[in-house]
Design an enzyme around this catalytic site. Structure first.
Site, PDB file in Angstrom:
ATOM      1  N   PRO A   2       0.829  -1.206   0.000  1.00 45.72           N
ATOM      2  CG  PRO A   2      -0.829  -1.595   1.589  1.00 45.72           C
ATOM      3  CD  PRO A   2       0.498  -2.108   1.110  1.00 45.72           C
ATOM      4  CE  LYS A  58       5.187   4.068   0.549  1.00 44.67           C
ATOM      5  NZ  LYS A  58       6.075   3.091  -0.125  1.00 44.67           N
ATOM      6  NE  ARG A 271       9.524  -2.144  -6.064  1.00 45.57           N
ATOM      7  CZ  ARG A 271       8.943  -1.266  -5.248  1.00 45.57           C
ATOM      8  NH1 ARG A 271       9.681  -0.514  -4.429  1.00 45.57           N
ATOM      9  NH2 ARG A 271       7.630  -1.145  -5.243  1.00 45.57           N
TER      10      ARG A 271
END
Length: 281
Positions: A2, A58, A271
């Site tokens: 998330p 976050k 990534r």
């Protein structure tokens, strides 16, 4: 994992269920997630009234009146859902933390992969907590503008994509929204970070703000685990311009897919990065 919009969506959903309510029961159903769960967590939170629920990067910050702050990170697969205690199903094997209120609601922190965390901090020293102290500015706050971004990128020769993923540069950004923001700003993910100045920095700040705002309004992006607090999926994934759209037409120009291959994918620092090589410079 998330990112800021998903965590903000959870915060918005939890606020009416928790803020101003007394916690009648708190349960920690295992000793650790990514980090050990404080042994005094249940004792220090039970009976407290929730004063506010904030977000930093976050992290969710569950602040008690006359009590500690619970720092919560959803990790890779965490979610927090709200439901009535009456008729509520028994907690499942991945339901690790329960918050129950005197108003008859239960908030469940579920985390199948157990990369999330919950810990306690004192309100007086919260900003100096090791998890928060080195975070950069919030990208949706007044503390973040082109001048601030340029200053934080100054001297960095790393690619701009990698720099924006550094939580010390800007807080809360992740792989999805950095890819989307760079596309909107027309900036190559390979461009040296320090070269993003002037009009480029202005465009990037505007793109970051726009992408994050639209994603929050859409309830976040549900690619695998993200759920809103009522269990519903987010739907910003249906509006991705480049993320996970390799080989598809670019929505920002007249790419000839047969000739260019459409949206491209490369790996940066382990990534996946998605971009349009024609539009982004």
């Amino acid at each position: 994992m998330p990112e800021l919009p998903e965590v903000e969506t959870v915060r918005l959903g939890l606020t009416p269920a928790l803020v101003g309510e007394r916690l009648s029961r708190v349960a920690a159903r295992r000793p650790a997630l990514r980090l050990p769960i404080p042994v005094d967590l249940v004792q220090r939170l039970t009976g407290k009234v929730v004063g506010s629920l904030d977000r930093r990067a976050k992290y969710l910050l569950l602040r008690m009146i006359d009590g500690p702050v619970a720092l919560i990170h959803l990790g890779m697969s965490g979610s927090m859902t709200v439901g009535p205690l009456a008729g509520h199903a028994e907690p499942g094997p991945h339901d690790h933390i329960l918050f129950e209120t005197e108003a008859g609601l239960r908030v469940t922190f579920r985390d199948p992969r157990r990369f999330g965390l919950i810990t306690l901090a004192e309100p007086e020293t919260l900003d100096d907590h090791p998890l928060l102290a080195k975070l950069g500015p919030e990208p949706l706050s007044e503390a973040f503008d082109a001048e601030v971004l340029v200053r934080r990128l100054n001297g960095r020769q790393a690619p701009i994509k990698a720099a924006l993923l550094d939580q010390g540069v800007v807080a809360g950004l992740g792989n999805i929204y950095v890819s989307e923001a760079l596309f909107r700003a027309g900036i190559s993910p390979l461009r040296p970070a320090a070269s993003v100045t002037g009009a480029w920095a202005e465009a990037l700040v505007a793109a970051i703000r726009a992408v994050l705002g639209e994603a929050i309004a859409a309830g976040g992006s549900s690619l695998r685990d993200h759920r809103q607090t009522d269990g519903a999926l987010g739907y910003f994934q249906h509006r991705f311009a480049v993320y996970d759209r390799v080989g598809q037409p670019c929505p920002g120009c007249d790419c000839d897919v047969a000739r260019t291959g459409g949206i491209e994918r490369m790996v940066q620092s382990g990534r996946s990065t998605f971009f349009c090589g024609r539009r982004q410079r």
